[in-house]
Write a protein that holds these residues in place. Structure first.
Motif, mmCIF file in Angstrom:
data_model
loop_
_atom_site.group_PDB
_atom_site.id
_atom_site.type_symbol
_atom_site.label_atom_id
_atom_site.label_comp_id
_atom_site.label_asym_id
_atom_site.label_seq_id
_atom_site.Cartn_x
_atom_site.Cartn_y
_atom_site.Cartn_z
ATOM 1 N N SER A 1 35.421 48.638 46.258
ATOM 2 C CA SER A 1 35.101 47.278 45.796
ATOM 3 C C SER A 1 36.344 46.400 45.806
ATOM 4 O O SER A 1 36.301 45.248 46.222
ATOM 5 N N SER B 1 37.211 45.551 49.419
ATOM 6 C CA SER B 1 36.364 44.498 49.990
ATOM 7 C C SER B 1 36.705 43.138 49.394
ATOM 8 O O SER B 1 36.597 42.115 50.077
ATOM 9 N N LYS C 1 39.632 41.753 51.191
ATOM 10 C CA LYS C 1 39.214 41.203 52.487
ATOM 11 C C LYS C 1 38.820 39.734 52.332
ATOM 12 O O LYS C 1 39.164 38.895 53.168
#
Length: 178
Positions: free
Chosen positions: A52, A55, A58
């Motif tokens: 998590s 991401s 990102k």
């Protein structure tokens, strides 16, 4: 211009600020993905939690790239060359041209012509006022506010000064995130 050095203390402060900014976003994204409350984000399988966080980084990375491209385009709009932008980023002129192909508008107006600034979701136009011997700007912020708000008689000595005032106006009039 060469890339500035950063001290260990500055790097540590930057890392702390980035993590402080990331944690609420990571919690919110994980809560949406799992249906769990945000305050329970860390009460899960460590692999799932770390994925998590990955991401979320990102998302942050994509925003940094977008903001970097805006900064390069802004520098180009003020006349910075690809060589200067590359120097600031620590890459070659060719690398800067490849990284930010839209940073320089080849059809840029001459110094005395009007130009448009697009920042923070708003736009401003800079115009030369020959009768006053300076530059004026008008703009519309992303929130719909038009400016300059009060003293439209203000004339700036240089195009750069007018652009700075227009940029500050656009920064102060971003759209609500609600």
């Amino acid at each position: 211009m060469t890339s500035p050095e950063i001290t260990d203390a500055e790097l540590s402060a930057l890392n702390a600020a980035l993590c402080d900014a990331l944690n609420p976003l990571a919690s919110a994204m994980r809560a949406r993905a799992t249906g769990l409350p945000e305050d329970r984000m860390w009460d899960a399988d460590p692999v799932e939690v770390s994925l998590s966080v990955l991401s979320t980084w990102k998302v942050v990375d994509a925003q940094v790239k977008r903001l970097t491209a805006i900064a390069a385009k802004t520098a180009g709009s003020y006349g910075a060359s690809y060589e200067q932008m590359g120097g600031a980023w620590g890459i070659t002129r060719q690398g800067a041209r490849k990284k930010w192909p839209e940073a320089m508008d080849r059809s840029a107006p001459a110094e005395g012509e009007a130009s448009i600034i697009e920042l923070f979701g708003g736009t401003a136009e800079l115009t030369r006022d020959a009768s006053a011997g300076g530059w004026r700007w008008t703009g519309r912020g992303a929130d719909g506010t038009c400016g300059p708000e009060s003293d439209s008689a203000t004339c700036h000595a240089t195009k750069e000064e007018a652009a700075a005032h227009a940029g500050a106006f656009l920064r102060d009039h971003v759209a609500d995130s609600d």
